[in-house]
Design a protein around this motif. Structure first.
Motif, short mmCIF file in Angstrom:
data_model
loop_
_atom_site.label_atom_id
_atom_site.label_comp_id
_atom_site.label_asym_id
_atom_site.label_seq_id
_atom_site.Cartn_x
_atom_site.Cartn_y
_atom_site.Cartn_z
N LEU A 1 0.85 -1.19 0.00
CA LEU A 1 0.00 0.00 0.00
C LEU A 1 0.89 1.23 0.00
O LEU A 1 1.76 1.38 0.87
N ARG A 2 0.70 2.13 -0.96
CA ARG A 2 1.60 3.27 -1.10
C ARG A 2 0.85 4.47 -1.65
O ARG A 2 -0.28 4.33 -2.15
N ASP A 3 1.47 5.64 -1.59
CA ASP A 3 0.82 6.87 -2.04
C ASP A 3 0.85 7.04 -3.55
O ASP A 3 -0.05 7.63 -4.14
N ILE B 1 -11.88 4.45 -3.43
CA ILE B 1 -13.01 3.52 -3.27
C ILE B 1 -13.38 3.31 -1.81
O ILE B 1 -14.41 2.68 -1.51
N THR B 2 -12.55 3.81 -0.88
CA THR B 2 -12.91 3.77 0.55
C THR B 2 -12.98 5.19 1.11
O THR B 2 -12.88 5.38 2.32
N ASN B 3 -13.12 6.16 0.22
CA ASN B 3 -13.21 7.57 0.63
C ASN B 3 -11.99 8.00 1.43
O ASN B 3 -12.08 8.81 2.35
N GLY B 4 -10.82 7.45 1.05
CA GLY B 4 -9.58 7.84 1.70
C GLY B 4 -9.32 7.22 3.04
O GLY B 4 -8.30 7.50 3.68
N ASN C 1 -3.36 1.55 -4.39
CA ASN C 1 -4.31 1.80 -3.31
C ASN C 1 -4.87 0.54 -2.65
O ASN C 1 -5.64 0.64 -1.70
N ALA C 2 -4.49 -0.63 -3.14
CA ALA C 2 -4.98 -1.88 -2.53
C ALA C 2 -3.90 -2.94 -2.62
O ALA C 2 -3.32 -3.16 -3.69
N CYS C 3 -3.62 -3.58 -1.50
CA CYS C 3 -2.59 -4.63 -1.46
C CYS C 3 -3.20 -5.90 -0.86
O CYS C 3 -3.79 -5.87 0.22
N LEU C 4 -3.06 -7.00 -1.59
CA LEU C 4 -3.58 -8.29 -1.14
C LEU C 4 -2.42 -9.19 -0.75
O LEU C 4 -1.53 -9.46 -1.57
N GLU C 5 -2.41 -9.65 0.49
CA GLU C 5 -1.37 -10.56 0.97
C GLU C 5 -1.94 -11.98 1.02
O GLU C 5 -2.90 -12.26 1.74
N LEU C 6 -1.34 -12.88 0.24
CA LEU C 6 -1.76 -14.27 0.20
C LEU C 6 -0.74 -15.13 0.94
O LEU C 6 0.46 -15.02 0.69
N VAL C 7 -1.24 -15.98 1.84
CA VAL C 7 -0.38 -16.92 2.55
C VAL C 7 -0.65 -18.31 1.98
O VAL C 7 -1.80 -18.77 1.96
N LEU C 8 0.40 -18.98 1.49
CA LEU C 8 0.26 -20.29 0.89
C LEU C 8 0.52 -21.38 1.94
O LEU C 8 1.13 -21.12 2.98
N ALA C 9 0.07 -22.58 1.65
CA ALA C 9 0.23 -23.69 2.60
C ALA C 9 1.69 -23.98 2.86
O ALA C 9 2.05 -24.49 3.93
N SER C 10 2.57 -23.66 1.92
CA SER C 10 4.00 -23.88 2.10
C SER C 10 4.62 -22.89 3.08
O SER C 10 5.77 -23.04 3.46
N GLY C 11 3.85 -21.89 3.49
CA GLY C 11 4.37 -20.84 4.37
C GLY C 11 4.83 -19.61 3.60
O GLY C 11 5.08 -18.56 4.20
N ASP D 1 -16.44 -8.43 2.72
CA ASP D 1 -17.69 -7.77 3.08
C ASP D 1 -17.54 -6.76 4.19
O ASP D 1 -18.45 -5.97 4.44
N GLU D 2 -16.40 -6.77 4.91
CA GLU D 2 -16.21 -5.82 6.00
C GLU D 2 -15.61 -4.50 5.54
O GLU D 2 -15.48 -3.56 6.32
N ILE D 3 -15.22 -4.42 4.27
CA ILE D 3 -14.62 -3.20 3.73
C ILE D 3 -15.67 -2.45 2.91
O ILE D 3 -16.13 -2.96 1.88
N PRO D 4 -16.07 -1.26 3.34
CA PRO D 4 -17.09 -0.50 2.59
C PRO D 4 -16.49 0.10 1.32
O PRO D 4 -15.63 0.96 1.38
N ILE D 5 -16.94 -0.39 0.18
CA ILE D 5 -16.43 0.08 -1.11
C ILE D 5 -17.41 1.08 -1.71
O ILE D 5 -18.63 0.85 -1.74
N ILE D 6 -16.87 2.20 -2.19
CA ILE D 6 -17.67 3.23 -2.85
C ILE D 6 -17.48 3.09 -4.36
O ILE D 6 -16.40 3.33 -4.88
N TRP D 7 -18.52 2.67 -5.06
CA TRP D 7 -18.40 2.49 -6.51
C TRP D 7 -18.92 3.72 -7.24
O TRP D 7 -19.83 4.38 -6.81
#
Length: 606
Positions: free
Chosen positions: A393-395, A511-514, A550-560, A600-606
């Motif tokens: 996540l960065r500016d 999309i989250t109003n900042g 503006n959006a970063c997804l961190e995925l954790v795999l079964a291998s660690g 569903d817990e993140i309010p997205i403004i479309w």
């Protein structure tokens, strides 16, 4: 691997210490159960989780000792003629490149050494156990069963009674032993307790730990100690069944068995899959003391032990807190300080004649602290700058990493040796894949492609424009290793996104109003959907430019392993992994709304 060695070693030392301190205060069965933590740590690829009490937080703060990527003789550099094909003498070229590639060669050597040791241990394990199994099958005579569950055999020349067999374990007794009928009853009860404890399975697990971690003396020590603890636990379980009032007679039976035992080497004992007694008379004396004193477990002792075990798990199973999370916390804490206020403070200092510290000078609010390194918003015209797009996540969409000192000088000298002229545009880079970083030097931005190719288009993709394309693998390898060491800026193939166990999305944009939001999901159906989308994503030539910062997804795999994706926050269905972009739309008509609706817990403004 280094993290696994550090954390597992500390875990083993902690378990050894706890076992020593509570030896006379707790039931041996509970003490034996502590080794389950070590087995899980060594053999089970659990998903990583961050822990504020992890020992790796302290380990990561240990400052590295003067690691340099290369060495250049400054005194002679001015007198050397730089040819059009090298960045100094041939001797310097090989010296520098050799040091850059040395890390890769050392890693390969270590792997083959480990593999040779593991195969050797596995060979000894198979040979000794198959040989022992063949001997038992050849000489055994069935004499009965224990509780109608396991067979009992008599074997000539057997050193001590044992339980042996993985799928169909049996009890084996020595033929011609001087045990009385009562003592034989005790022996059968003892081996049946091994069966109830599942020790015929735990012997195999112990051997697997030794095979995979043959190089670690602490693992050998843990295996040896767990064998002894299994016998103490078995004694306690046996006395519970036959009645503690018979402990004197039971102890005499153990001493009688010990008289006929020969001393075995440590390697043979820990690589065997039988539950035969170990340690001879000396070990039996210790078992006698435990039988006589009969440790009793108090509730307070059990509660303290549980608390200590939870702390140990947090220290050794959890990983270090990510620098990304630390940076986000710092950013959140400073969110109420505007850029204008920061500039006002700096201007006030300059007006009063105060000289700020060097760190204060470079902390322009537009810059970014990443992996304890400053990434700059603006390139410096007199320096080689590396254009990067870290998956965090960065500016802004991109930043510049600016090498310093010898690194900067070395890269400049190499860049100055490159050919100065290009060729008419031919679209030569079509079909090639970018590395995710670019080189900016003398008002030119060189794209870098896999395989060590530099590319620069003078006037854009127009008829007659000049296309610059040159092969420079040594320079590209050098910078790639430098970025990995300095920024953990690596390349990752989306096809390797398999067996996702958790997904954490951080969002802060229009999309989250900042506002900053974060949510972690572990729903298997949703994670499988992510796996299908991302692992089948198609490479996008030339990048995306879709507000991926503006959006970063961190995925954790079964291998660690963990992988971070910069997700587009407009309608585009693409993501970037450290500057390399992919389209993950499952159908031709699709946007990223379905992805964001999974959180569903993140309010997205479309």
């Amino acid at each position: 691997m280094i993290e696994q060695i550090i954390t597992s070693s500390i875990l083993i030392i902690a378990i050894l210490g706890i076992s020593f301190l509570i030896e006379k205060r707790i039931n041996p069965c509970i003490k034996y159960g502590l080794w389950l933590l070590v087995a899980i740590k060594l053999l089970v690829p659990l998903p990583e989780f961050e822990s504020v009490i992890s020992v790796m937080n302290a380990a990561n703060k240990i400052e590295e000792r003067s690691v340099r990527y290369f060495f250049v003789d400054n005194e002679d550099s001015e007198d050397q003629d730089i040819s059009s094909e090298t960045y100094g003498s041939a001797e310097e070229t090989e010296k520098v490149y050799g040091k850059v590639m040395q890390r890769i060669n050392v890693a390969d050597i270590c792997f083959w050494v480990w593999l040779a040791g593991a195969l050797s241990c596995a060979g000894v394990f198979l040979w000794s156990n198959l040989r022992f199994a063949g001997r038992l099958r050849k000489d055994r005579v069935k004499i009965g069963r224990v509780r109608d569950k396991i067979n009992v055999y008599m074997v000539i020349g057997l050193e001590s009674p044992c339980l042996f067999g993985l799928f169909k374990p049996s009890v084996y007794l020595q033929e011609g032993s001087r045990l009385s009928e009562e003592q034989r009853e005790f022996v059968l009860a003892h081996e049946y307790t091994h069966y109830r404890h599942g020790d015929h399975v735990w012997t195999l697990i112990r051997c697997m730990c030794i095979i995979f971690y043959w190089y670690d003396p602490l693992v050998w020590m843990a295996a040896y100690r767990s064998i002894k603890d299994s016998e103490l636990a078995c004694d306690a379980g046996t006395l519970k069944k036959i009645g503690y009032e018979r402990h004197i007679e039971y102890g005499k039976a153990l001493i009688e068995i010990a008289k006929g035992m020969r001393h075995q080497s440590l390697g043979i004992r820990v690589l065997g899959c039988s539950t035969s007694a170990t340690g001879g008379i000396r070990e039996m004396k210790k078992r006698m003391r435990m039988i006589v004193h009969r440790p009793r477990t108090k509730i307070i002792t059990l509660l303290v032990l549980a608390l200590v075990c939870v702390s140990i798990v947090g220290c050794t199973f959890g990983g270090a807190v990510s620098e990304r999370d630390i940076q986000q916390e710092e950013d959140a804490g400073n969110a109420d300080v505007s850029k204008d206020e920061i500039r006002a403070v700096v201007a006030d200092d300059e007006e009063n004649g105060s000289q700020p510290e060097p760190e204060e000078v470079i902390q322009d609010p537009d810059n970014m602290m990443y992996e304890e390194v400053i990434l700059y918003r603006q390139a410096e015209s007199d320096k080689v700058c590396i254009y990067v797009e870290p998956s965090v996540l960065r500016d802004y969409q991109f930043y510049y990493y600016i090498p310093e000192d010898e690194e900067q000088k070395w890269i400049q000298e190499f860049m100055d040796t490159l050919p100065s002229e290009g060729k008419p545009y031919a679209g030569i880079t079509k079909g090639m894949k970018e590395t995710g970083w670019k080189i900016v030097w003398q008002d030119k931005c060189f794209w870098v492609f896999e395989g060590g190719y530099l590319y620069y288009l003078y006037d854009g993709e127009t008829v007659g424009s000049m296309e610059y394309f040159v092969e420079a693998p040594k320079l590209c390898d050098y910078i790639q290793i430098m970025l990995q060491e300095k920024l953990d800026y690596y390349q990752f193939d989306p096809a390797d996104i398999k067996n996702v166990v958790s997904a954490k999305l951080d969002v802060c944009g229009h999309i989250t109003n900042g506002e900053f939001y974060s949510q972690t999901i572990t729903d298997e159906e949703t994670l499988k959907k992510f796996e299908d989308w991302f692992s089948n994503a198609e490479y996008i030539y030339g990048g995306a430019g879709c507000e991926n910062q503006n959006a970063c997804l961190e995925l954790v795999l079964a291998s660690g392993e963990r992988v971070w994706l910069s997700i587009a926050t407009d309608s585009c269905s693409n993501f970037g992994i450290n500057g390399v972009y992919y389209d993950y739309r499952p159908t031709s008509v699709w946007d990223n709304r379905e992805f964001f609706e999974c959180f569903d817990e993140i309010p997205i403004i479309w």
